[in-house]
Design an enzyme around this catalytic site. Structure first.
Site, PDB file in Angstrom:
ATOM      1  N   THR A  81       0.845  -1.204   0.000  1.00 53.40           N
ATOM      2  CA  THR A  81       0.000   0.000   0.000  1.00 53.40           C
ATOM      3  C   THR A  81       0.874   1.245   0.000  1.00 53.40           C
ATOM      4  O   THR A  81       0.652   2.184  -0.779  1.00 53.40           O
ATOM      5  CB  THR A  81      -0.942  -0.001   1.225  1.00 53.40           C
ATOM      6  OG1 THR A  81      -1.779  -1.164   1.147  1.00 53.40           O
ATOM      7  CG2 THR A  81      -1.810   1.244   1.269  1.00 53.40           C
ATOM      8  N   ASN A 141      -6.238  -9.582  -7.544  1.00 53.32           N
ATOM      9  CA  ASN A 141      -6.379 -10.229  -6.235  1.00 53.32           C
ATOM     10  C   ASN A 141      -7.736 -10.892  -6.024  1.00 53.32           C
ATOM     11  O   ASN A 141      -7.894 -11.703  -5.121  1.00 53.32           O
ATOM     12  CB  ASN A 141      -6.123  -9.216  -5.120  1.00 53.32           C
ATOM     13  CG  ASN A 141      -6.904  -7.947  -5.296  1.00 53.32           C
ATOM     14  OD1 ASN A 141      -6.722  -7.234  -6.293  1.00 53.32           O
ATOM     15  ND2 ASN A 141      -7.786  -7.648  -4.379  1.00 53.32           N
ATOM     16  N   GLN A 169       0.216 -10.250  -5.685  1.00 59.23           N
ATOM     17  CA  GLN A 169      -0.323 -11.618  -5.761  1.00 59.23           C
ATOM     18  C   GLN A 169       0.565 -12.543  -6.586  1.00 59.23           C
ATOM     19  O   GLN A 169       0.557 -13.756  -6.372  1.00 59.23           O
ATOM     20  CB  GLN A 169      -1.745 -11.601  -6.352  1.00 59.23           C
ATOM     21  CG  GLN A 169      -2.764 -10.858  -5.497  1.00 59.23           C
ATOM     22  CD  GLN A 169      -3.062 -11.550  -4.165  1.00 59.23           C
ATOM     23  OE1 GLN A 169      -2.787 -12.739  -3.972  1.00 59.23           O
ATOM     24  NE2 GLN A 169      -3.615 -10.802  -3.210  1.00 59.23           N
ATOM     25  N   SER A 185       4.735  -7.324  -1.393  1.00 61.40           N
ATOM     26  CA  SER A 185       4.262  -7.373  -0.008  1.00 61.40           C
ATOM     27  C   SER A 185       4.688  -8.703   0.614  1.00 61.40           C
ATOM     28  O   SER A 185       4.459  -9.768   0.041  1.00 61.40           O
ATOM     29  CB  SER A 185       2.739  -7.245  -0.004  1.00 61.40           C
ATOM     30  OG  SER A 185       2.255  -7.429   1.300  1.00 61.40           O
ATOM     31  N   HIS A 187       3.582 -10.282   3.365  1.00 60.37           N
ATOM     32  CA  HIS A 187       2.635 -11.192   4.026  1.00 60.37           C
ATOM     33  C   HIS A 187       1.845 -12.073   3.073  1.00 60.37           C
ATOM     34  O   HIS A 187       1.128 -12.972   3.500  1.00 60.37           O
ATOM     35  CB  HIS A 187       1.715 -10.432   4.988  1.00 60.37           C
ATOM     36  CG  HIS A 187       0.655  -9.593   4.367  1.00 60.37           C
ATOM     37  ND1 HIS A 187      -0.645 -10.007   4.271  1.00 60.37           N
ATOM     38  CD2 HIS A 187       0.692  -8.354   3.836  1.00 60.37           C
ATOM     39  CE1 HIS A 187      -1.361  -9.040   3.712  1.00 60.37           C
ATOM     40  NE2 HIS A 187      -0.568  -8.025   3.428  1.00 60.37           N
ATOM     41  N   THR A 223      13.674   4.362  10.285  1.00 60.49           N
ATOM     42  CA  THR A 223      14.511   3.207  10.620  1.00 60.49           C
ATOM     43  C   THR A 223      13.890   1.941  10.045  1.00 60.49           C
ATOM     44  O   THR A 223      12.686   1.724  10.187  1.00 60.49           O
ATOM     45  CB  THR A 223      14.645   3.096  12.154  1.00 60.49           C
ATOM     46  OG1 THR A 223      15.137   4.354  12.632  1.00 60.49           O
ATOM     47  CG2 THR A 223      15.592   1.983  12.558  1.00 60.49           C
ATOM     48  N   CYS A 306     -11.322  -6.551   3.559  1.00 58.12           N
ATOM     49  CA  CYS A 306     -11.609  -5.156   3.848  1.00 58.12           C
ATOM     50  C   CYS A 306     -11.360  -4.916   5.327  1.00 58.12           C
ATOM     51  O   CYS A 306     -11.699  -5.758   6.160  1.00 58.12           O
ATOM     52  CB  CYS A 306     -13.071  -4.888   3.487  1.00 58.12           C
ATOM     53  SG  CYS A 306     -13.656  -3.317   4.065  1.00 58.12           S
TER      54      CYS A 306
HETATM   55  N1  PLP Z   1      -2.191  -5.001  -3.944  1.00 58.70           N
HETATM   56  C1  PLP Z   1      -2.816  -6.192  -3.935  1.00 58.70           C
HETATM   57  C2  PLP Z   1      -3.129  -6.848  -5.234  1.00 58.70           C
HETATM   58  C3  PLP Z   1      -3.167  -6.810  -2.739  1.00 58.70           C
HETATM   59  O1  PLP Z   1      -3.806  -7.996  -2.772  1.00 58.70           O
HETATM   60  C4  PLP Z   1      -2.839  -6.159  -1.521  1.00 58.70           C
HETATM   61  C5  PLP Z   1      -3.222  -6.753  -0.220  1.00 58.70           C
HETATM   62  O2  PLP Z   1      -4.287  -7.300  -0.059  1.00 58.70           O
HETATM   63  C6  PLP Z   1      -2.170  -4.919  -1.572  1.00 58.70           C
HETATM   64  C7  PLP Z   1      -1.870  -4.385  -2.794  1.00 58.70           C
HETATM   65  C8  PLP Z   1      -1.784  -4.206  -0.312  1.00 58.70           C
HETATM   66  O3  PLP Z   1      -0.639  -4.820   0.256  1.00 58.70           O
HETATM   67  P1  PLP Z   1      -0.205  -4.541   1.764  1.00 58.70           P
HETATM   68  O4  PLP Z   1      -1.114  -5.317   2.638  1.00 58.70           O
HETATM   69  O5  PLP Z   1       1.224  -5.017   1.844  1.00 58.70           O
HETATM   70  O6  PLP Z   1      -0.274  -3.079   1.991  1.00 58.70           O
END
Ligand code: PLP
Length: 362
Positions: A81, A141, A169, A185, A187, A223, A306
């Site tokens: 994000t 996604n 993704q 990302s 996670h 940091t 969400c």
């Molecule tokens: N873009 C996509 C396609 C995602 O699926 C997500 C998370 O669900 C994001 C961006 C946002 O990633 P983050 O959770 O690392 O901010």
């Protein structure tokens, strides 16, 4: 009702992947070193700072190698994000965003032009203003639909623009696409939430995402999140390259049975990621499907996770012109430990809904 002793059947990997054991161990190890003072701020010049800096550099090299990019191009952020919003908000020129992008991109540019998609979710031909930033996903996604990023990059570059690709993704499952910038990302890959990266192959036109102490080449002050970055690197070290092929076979099984039971697969006319399936069960609201599955201990979602935990019709499907599907579709997403038993448990809970819907329609 779910037997509480049985672990839930997790089919919501696109929302987040389980934290890898190796990532949890690496985080615990790094936390212990930070607690004893063996490691400190990676920017400090003393021995503990230098030790932390070495660990950070090793993790950066490992993450870059995994992603198929250069270590120098990685700018660590708090997640995708931040990477997307930072580039988009700082852009001095026109911004064009795919209509089915994640909210992280769409909300960062509420007034930007939207690139229309066809019924399969693929971006339609568009006019390219000189100097524009174009933002598209490699894989969606909600539907898993893949964009032809190589063709889009040619179009954008011929028009004198810059391409930012959301690879959240697809990272690890597909080769890194030929875009100027990528968003990643941790996670979604078995690392912890709260860490990600902007890959900057071409930094022209980029403003610092965050000004501050000059970290990350002056592009992202603050940091570094050492625990998160080391956890991410450890998760990637545990990545087994062949698992997306196993997931593809399971997804085929899932979709064939779902279609035989009366469902439609959104985006099935386009190439898709092997791990995501968007299933439309006509006549059954998504909330009803989610509730029945949740009661049976099966975790799926309607679409994008969400923050409020509420449900609303999918804007991705609406943008694809699938108005009815938007409120009657669920996303089933698979990962490295998904088994045929998981798919079986999904059908145990979902097939009765499909049969009722068929009986109703008859
Ligand atoms: N873009 C996509 C396609 C995602 O699926 C997500 C998370 O669900 C994001 C961006 C946002 O990633 P983050 O959770 O690392 O901010």
């Amino acid at each position: 009702m779910q037997d509480d002793k049985r672990p839930p059947t997790y089919l919501d990997w696109a929302a987040t992947a389980p934290l890898r054991r190796q990532a949890a161990d690496a985080i615990a190890d790094a936390a212990a070193r930070l607690a004893t003072g063996e490691w400190a701020n990676p920017s400090s010049v003393h021995a503990s700072g230098r030790a932390a800096r070495r660990a950070l550099a090793a993790a950066r090299a490992a993450i870059a190698e995994f992603a198929g990019v250069s270590a120098a191009s990685l700018v660590f952020t708090s997640g995708a994000t931040e990477a997307l919003a930072g580039v988009i908000r700082g852009w001095r020129g026109p911004v064009l965003v795919g209509a089915t992008e994640h909210a992280a991109a769409l909300e960062a540019a509420p007034d930007a032009a939207r690139l229309a998609v066809d019924r399969h979710g693929r971006i339609e031909p568009f006019d390219m203003p000189e100097g524009a930033l174009v933002v598209v996903q490699q894989a969606n996604n909600e539907t898993g639909v893949l964009q032809d990023v190589a063709a889009l990059a040619r179009r954008v570059h011929d028009g004198g623009g810059t391409l930012l690709c959301d690879c959240v993704q697809s990272a690890g499952k597909l080769a890194a696409p030929p875009a100027d910038m990528l968003a990643l990302s941790a996670h979604k890959m078995g690392g912890p939430a709260g860490v990600g990266a902007l890959v900057l192959r071409c930094g022209d036109g980029i403003q610092p995402l965050m000004r501050g102490g000059g970290q990350e080449g002056g592009l992202r002050g603050g940091t570094e999140n050492l625990l998160g970055i080391l956890g991410w690197a450890a998760a990637l070290g545990a990545w087994e390259r062949g698992w997306p092929d196993r997931a593809a076979a399971l997804r085929t099984l899932l979709e064939e049975r779902a279609v035989a039971a009366g469902a439609l697969v959104n985006g099935s006319g386009a190439p898709r990621l092997p791990t995501i399936s968007s299933l439309h069960l006509p006549g059954v609201p998504a909330a009803t499907q989610l509730m029945a599955l949740d009661m049976a201990g099966v975790a799926v979602s309607q679409g994008a996770a969400c923050s409020s935990g509420t449900l609303s019709a999918s804007r991705v499907l609406a943008a694809m012109g699938l108005g009815r599907a938007a409120g009657e579709s669920i996303r089933v997403s698979l990962g490295w430990s998904t088994t045929a038993d998981d798919i079986e448990r999904f059908f145990d809970a979902w097939l009765p809904l499909a049969s009722r819907a068929r009986a109703h329609a008859a």
